[in-house]
Design a protein around this motif. Structure first.
Motif, PDB file in Angstrom:
ATOM      1  N   GLU A 288       0.599  -1.035  -0.682  1.00  0.00           N
ATOM      2  CA  GLU A 288       0.425  -0.234   0.341  1.00  0.00           C
ATOM      3  C   GLU A 288       1.081   0.942  -0.400  1.00  0.00           C
ATOM      4  OE1 GLU A 288      -2.454  -0.352   3.334  1.00  0.00           O
ATOM      5  OE2 GLU A 288      -3.823  -2.112   2.995  1.00  0.00           O
ATOM      6  N   VAL A 289       0.230   2.239  -0.906  1.00  0.00           N
ATOM      7  CA  VAL A 289       1.798   3.504  -0.830  1.00  0.00           C
ATOM      8  C   VAL A 289       0.367   4.499  -0.781  1.00  0.00           C
ATOM      9  CG1 VAL A 289       3.210   2.686  -1.967  1.00  0.00           C
ATOM     10  CG2 VAL A 289       0.860   3.864  -3.791  1.00  0.00           C
ATOM     11  N   LEU A 290       1.483   5.854  -0.202  1.00  0.00           N
ATOM     12  CA  LEU A 290       0.581   7.031   0.087  1.00  0.00           C
ATOM     13  C   LEU A 290       1.463   8.330  -1.274  1.00  0.00           C
ATOM     14  CD1 LEU A 290      -1.336   8.959   1.566  1.00  0.00           C
ATOM     15  CD2 LEU A 290       0.196   9.199   3.538  1.00  0.00           C
ATOM     16  N   GLU A 291       1.071   9.189  -2.006  1.00  0.00           N
ATOM     17  CA  GLU A 291       1.641   9.760  -2.220  1.00  0.00           C
ATOM     18  C   GLU A 291       1.801  11.143  -1.625  1.00  0.00           C
ATOM     19  OE1 GLU A 291       0.156  12.102  -5.808  1.00  0.00           O
ATOM     20  OE2 GLU A 291       0.380   9.965  -6.709  1.00  0.00           O
ATOM     21  N   VAL A 292       2.974  11.668  -1.388  1.00  0.00           N
ATOM     22  CA  VAL A 292       3.253  12.535  -0.793  1.00  0.00           C
ATOM     23  C   VAL A 292       3.381  14.244  -1.943  1.00  0.00           C
ATOM     24  CG1 VAL A 292       3.893  11.103   1.266  1.00  0.00           C
ATOM     25  CG2 VAL A 292       5.478  11.693  -0.046  1.00  0.00           C
ATOM     26  N   ASN A 293       3.364  15.402  -1.163  1.00  0.00           N
ATOM     27  CA  ASN A 293       3.777  16.248  -1.509  1.00  0.00           C
ATOM     28  C   ASN A 293       4.745  17.024  -0.395  1.00  0.00           C
ATOM     29  OD1 ASN A 293       2.456  16.324  -4.554  1.00  0.00           O
ATOM     30  ND2 ASN A 293       0.936  15.696  -3.472  1.00  0.00           N
ATOM     31  N   PRO A 294       5.363  17.366   0.179  1.00  0.00           N
ATOM     32  CA  PRO A 294       5.809  18.213   0.688  1.00  0.00           C
ATOM     33  C   PRO A 294       5.942  19.488   0.818  1.00  0.00           C
ATOM     34  CG  PRO A 294       8.128  17.245  -0.254  1.00  0.00           C
ATOM     35  CD  PRO A 294       6.957  16.804  -1.142  1.00  0.00           C
ATOM     36  N   GLY A 295       4.985  20.070   1.965  1.00  0.00           N
ATOM     37  CA  GLY A 295       4.604  21.525   2.468  1.00  0.00           C
ATOM     38  C   GLY A 295       4.950  21.845   3.991  1.00  0.00           C
ATOM     39  N   PRO A 296       4.548  22.908   4.074  1.00  0.00           N
ATOM     40  CA  PRO A 296       3.858  23.135   5.261  1.00  0.00           C
ATOM     41  C   PRO A 296       2.769  22.442   6.346  1.00  0.00           C
ATOM     42  CG  PRO A 296       3.419  25.089   4.308  1.00  0.00           C
ATOM     43  CD  PRO A 296       3.448  23.827   3.368  1.00  0.00           C
ATOM     44  N   VAL A 297       3.299  21.722   7.448  1.00  0.00           N
ATOM     45  CA  VAL A 297       2.876  20.247   7.643  1.00  0.00           C
ATOM     46  C   VAL A 297       2.020  21.144   9.507  1.00  0.00           C
ATOM     47  CG1 VAL A 297       2.181  18.049   9.363  1.00  0.00           C
ATOM     48  CG2 VAL A 297       3.851  18.532   7.075  1.00  0.00           C
ATOM     49  N   ALA A 298       0.577  21.607   9.145  1.00  0.00           N
ATOM     50  CA  ALA A 298       0.844  21.708  11.390  1.00  0.00           C
ATOM     51  C   ALA A 298       0.947  20.373  11.876  1.00  0.00           C
ATOM     52  CB  ALA A 298      -1.000  22.749  10.605  1.00  0.00           C
ATOM     53  N   VAL A 299       1.105  20.994  13.552  1.00  0.00           N
ATOM     54  CA  VAL A 299       1.293  20.613  14.313  1.00  0.00           C
ATOM     55  C   VAL A 299       0.136  20.778  15.170  1.00  0.00           C
ATOM     56  CG1 VAL A 299       2.240  19.747  16.564  1.00  0.00           C
ATOM     57  CG2 VAL A 299       3.973  20.158  14.093  1.00  0.00           C
ATOM     58  N   THR A 300      -0.411  19.632  15.673  1.00  0.00           N
ATOM     59  CA  THR A 300      -1.621  19.304  16.799  1.00  0.00           C
ATOM     60  C   THR A 300      -1.314  19.124  17.931  1.00  0.00           C
ATOM     61  OG1 THR A 300      -3.492  19.117  14.926  1.00  0.00           O
ATOM     62  CG2 THR A 300      -3.737  18.941  17.168  1.00  0.00           C
ATOM     63  N   ILE A 301      -1.411  19.250  18.803  1.00  0.00           N
ATOM     64  CA  ILE A 301      -0.991  19.343  19.947  1.00  0.00           C
ATOM     65  C   ILE A 301      -2.281  18.821  20.649  1.00  0.00           C
ATOM     66  CG2 ILE A 301      -0.009  19.544  22.476  1.00  0.00           C
ATOM     67  CD1 ILE A 301       2.050  21.084  20.736  1.00  0.00           C
ATOM     68  N   HIS A 302      -2.522  17.153  21.217  1.00  0.00           N
ATOM     69  CA  HIS A 302      -3.798  16.251  22.402  1.00  0.00           C
ATOM     70  C   HIS A 302      -2.844  16.908  24.234  1.00  0.00           C
ATOM     71  CE1 HIS A 302      -5.905  16.347  18.959  1.00  0.00           C
ATOM     72  NE2 HIS A 302      -4.901  15.459  17.911  1.00  0.00           N
TER      73      HIS A 302
ATOM     74  N   SER B 152      -7.197  19.968  22.758  1.00  0.00           N
ATOM     75  CA  SER B 152      -6.433  20.108  21.019  1.00  0.00           C
ATOM     76  C   SER B 152      -6.224  21.384  21.131  1.00  0.00           C
ATOM     77  CB  SER B 152      -6.937  18.915  20.554  1.00  0.00           C
ATOM     78  OG  SER B 152      -8.468  19.845  19.549  1.00  0.00           O
ATOM     79  N   PHE B 153      -4.720  21.612  20.019  1.00  0.00           N
ATOM     80  CA  PHE B 153      -4.479  23.397  19.953  1.00  0.00           C
ATOM     81  C   PHE B 153      -3.222  23.087  19.181  1.00  0.00           C
ATOM     82  CE2 PHE B 153      -3.093  22.470  23.908  1.00  0.00           C
ATOM     83  CZ  PHE B 153      -1.171  22.462  23.834  1.00  0.00           C
ATOM     84  N   PHE B 154      -2.981  23.997  17.576  1.00  0.00           N
ATOM     85  CA  PHE B 154      -2.399  24.107  17.004  1.00  0.00           C
ATOM     86  C   PHE B 154      -1.146  24.763  17.945  1.00  0.00           C
ATOM     87  CE2 PHE B 154      -6.142  24.488  14.272  1.00  0.00           C
ATOM     88  CZ  PHE B 154      -5.742  23.453  13.837  1.00  0.00           C
TER      89      PHE B 154
ATOM     90  N   ALA C 197       7.265  28.065  20.380  1.00  0.00           N
ATOM     91  CA  ALA C 197       8.007  28.714  18.543  1.00  0.00           C
ATOM     92  C   ALA C 197       6.602  28.764  18.301  1.00  0.00           C
ATOM     93  CB  ALA C 197       8.341  27.288  18.039  1.00  0.00           C
ATOM     94  N   GLY C 198       5.177  28.797  18.301  1.00  0.00           N
ATOM     95  CA  GLY C 198       3.956  28.822  17.418  1.00  0.00           C
ATOM     96  C   GLY C 198       3.604  29.645  18.841  1.00  0.00           C
TER      97      GLY C 198
ATOM     98  N   ALA D  19      -7.527  26.703  22.017  1.00  0.00           N
ATOM     99  CA  ALA D  19      -8.302  25.252  22.515  1.00  0.00           C
ATOM    100  C   ALA D  19      -9.333  25.110  22.113  1.00  0.00           C
ATOM    101  CB  ALA D  19      -6.910  25.074  23.344  1.00  0.00           C
ATOM    102  N   ASP D  20      -9.340  23.804  21.884  1.00  0.00           N
ATOM    103  CA  ASP D  20     -11.185  23.335  21.568  1.00  0.00           C
ATOM    104  C   ASP D  20     -10.970  22.401  23.098  1.00  0.00           C
ATOM    105  OD1 ASP D  20     -11.805  24.817  19.563  1.00  0.00           O
ATOM    106  OD2 ASP D  20     -10.654  23.349  17.991  1.00  0.00           O
ATOM    107  N   LEU D  21     -11.628  22.359  23.668  1.00  0.00           N
ATOM    108  CA  LEU D  21     -12.179  21.978  24.534  1.00  0.00           C
ATOM    109  C   LEU D  21     -12.993  20.758  24.936  1.00  0.00           C
ATOM    110  CD1 LEU D  21     -11.293  24.258  27.590  1.00  0.00           C
ATOM    111  CD2 LEU D  21      -9.862  23.067  26.037  1.00  0.00           C
ATOM    112  N   VAL D  22     -13.447  19.221  24.782  1.00  0.00           N
ATOM    113  CA  VAL D  22     -14.214  18.844  23.979  1.00  0.00           C
ATOM    114  C   VAL D  22     -14.566  17.607  25.753  1.00  0.00           C
ATOM    115  CG1 VAL D  22     -14.802  16.770  23.045  1.00  0.00           C
ATOM    116  CG2 VAL D  22     -14.043  18.273  22.431  1.00  0.00           C
ATOM    117  N   ALA D  23     -15.688  17.292  26.167  1.00  0.00           N
ATOM    118  CA  ALA D  23     -16.349  16.264  27.027  1.00  0.00           C
ATOM    119  C   ALA D  23     -17.505  16.161  27.485  1.00  0.00           C
ATOM    120  CB  ALA D  23     -16.126  17.555  28.914  1.00  0.00           C
TER     121      ALA D  23
END
Length: 362
Positions: free
Chosen positions: A48-62, A286-288, A216-217, A227-231
């Motif tokens: 199985e393969v995934l086609e990739v395109n390098p670029g900016p990747v947003a980091v999500t922290i949980h 979760s937040f960026f 850094a952000g 941040a999004d808070l969920v319960a």
């Protein structure tokens, strides 16, 4: 003659059995499918393969945490006496408003003390006036000191009388109630514990590897992200929007994590929120963080030994070494000499070697 006949029959019987066995064997062999010839090629394994395109990747922290008050206070009695009145709304777990009278301690002794203090001030003022009239400097100084002391005692009596009424210092929830009607309290007796409701906080633990993405952000944007808070409340899932306000400048000695603090204003105001942001509630967050430039996000199985991936080019595996930038729950973020449209293998085979022939499926 009969003996010869029997002899011939005995000789012919084994030949007949052999012929029958050969016939059966030929029939079974004819009914079997053709056996593949030795040396015929097996089909190459499928990947199985995934086609990739390098670029900016947003980091999500949980993360996750428990809703806490911004402030809490333990109120104690500053006077002694019997509790003579209690607000019917002064109950554990109930909301109280800033300035709300919660209970009253019998004020009689403090009313008497206040009257005595006022009389003492009047007497001191009269004494001062008399010595001033006869211009006795030493007596004037003493009378002025006596008047000042009397005024101080009056101020103390006024404060003591005011302290017989216990009021909420701010909008709060009654976390614990430790006195009730008719109870006698001494100075210093605990009365209640109050939790503020103007702002609620959540301490969100984050691992050390995530701290640089958070800092850094914040430095890049000049402000903390939201941040999004969920319960989960019964069968419903509720969401709240919080602002991140600070990163605590210490690391927990036991868990080795840092804490990022999120705040929600007026958590019990249902005109702001669909559901109250209840103190003590367990929430997922979760937040960026900062965005990583010129990178790709891949499923975890795509990364081998933490340092390389396999591409499919011209029907063959090609090993590509990469830099691991971040690990997430189900994925990794890496950088390397990727080209747009590269097909990265995302599953594992029992044997994978550089140059191996494979069939790619997306």
């Amino acid at each position: 003659m009969h003996v010869m006949t029997r002899t011939v029959k005995n000789l012919l019987l084994p030949f007949a059995l052999i012929a029958a066995a050969l016939a059966i064997a030929y029939s079974l062999a004819s009914s079997r499918d053709d056996v593949p010839r030795r040396g015929s090629a097996a089909p190459p394994p499928s990947v199985e393969v995934l086609e990739v395109n390098p670029g900016p990747v947003a980091v999500t922290i949980h993360s996750r945490g428990v809703v806490r008050p911004l402030r809490s206070i333990d109120l104690v009695s500053e006077v002694s006496g019997r509790v003579v009145w209690v607000d019917p709304g002064f109950l554990q777990g109930e909301l109280v408003s800033e300035g709300q009278l919660l209970l009253r301690i019998d004020p009689i002794n403090y009313e008497v003390a206040l009257s005595d203090a006022r009389a003492a001030v009047a007497t001191a003022e009269l004494a001062l006036a008399e010595v001033v009239a006869i211009v006795r400097k030493a007596a004037i100084a003493e009378a002025e000191a006596q008047l000042a002391a009397a005024k101080d005692r009056l101020s103390q009596a006024e404060r003591d009388l005011a302290d017989t009424e216990i009021r909420a210092p701010y909008d709060a929830i009654v976390d614990s109630k430790q006195v009730d009607l008719g109870q006698y309290v001494q100075t210093g007796t605990p009365l209640m514990r109050l939790l503020s409701t103007d702002v609620a906080e959540v301490r969100l633990p984050i691992v050390g590897a995530d701290v640089p993405f958070v800092i850094a952000g914040e430095q890049a944007n000049g402000q903390w992200p939201e941040a999004d808070l969920v319960a989960t409340l019964g069968s419903k899932t509720e969401e709240w929007r919080a602002r991140l306000v600070r990163l605590e400048r210490r690391v927990d000695e036991q868990t080795r994590v840092s804490f990022l603090v999120a705040q929600v204003d007026q958590p019990y105001d249902t005109s702001r929120h669909s559901e109250p942001f209840t103190l003590g509630l367990f929430v997922e967050a979760s937040f960026f963080g900062t965005t990583i430039e010129n990178a790709v996000r891949l499923p975890r199985p795509a990364l081998h030994e933490g340092e390389y991936v396999y591409l499919v080019r011209d029907g063959h595996l090609e090993r590509l070494y990469v830099y691991l930038l971040r690990q997430e729950a189900d994925s990794v973020i890496v950088s390397g000499s990727f080209s747009s449209g590269d097909r990265v293998v995302t599953n594992r085979l029992g044997l994978m070697v550089d140059g191996m022939t494979v069939r790619a499926s997306i």
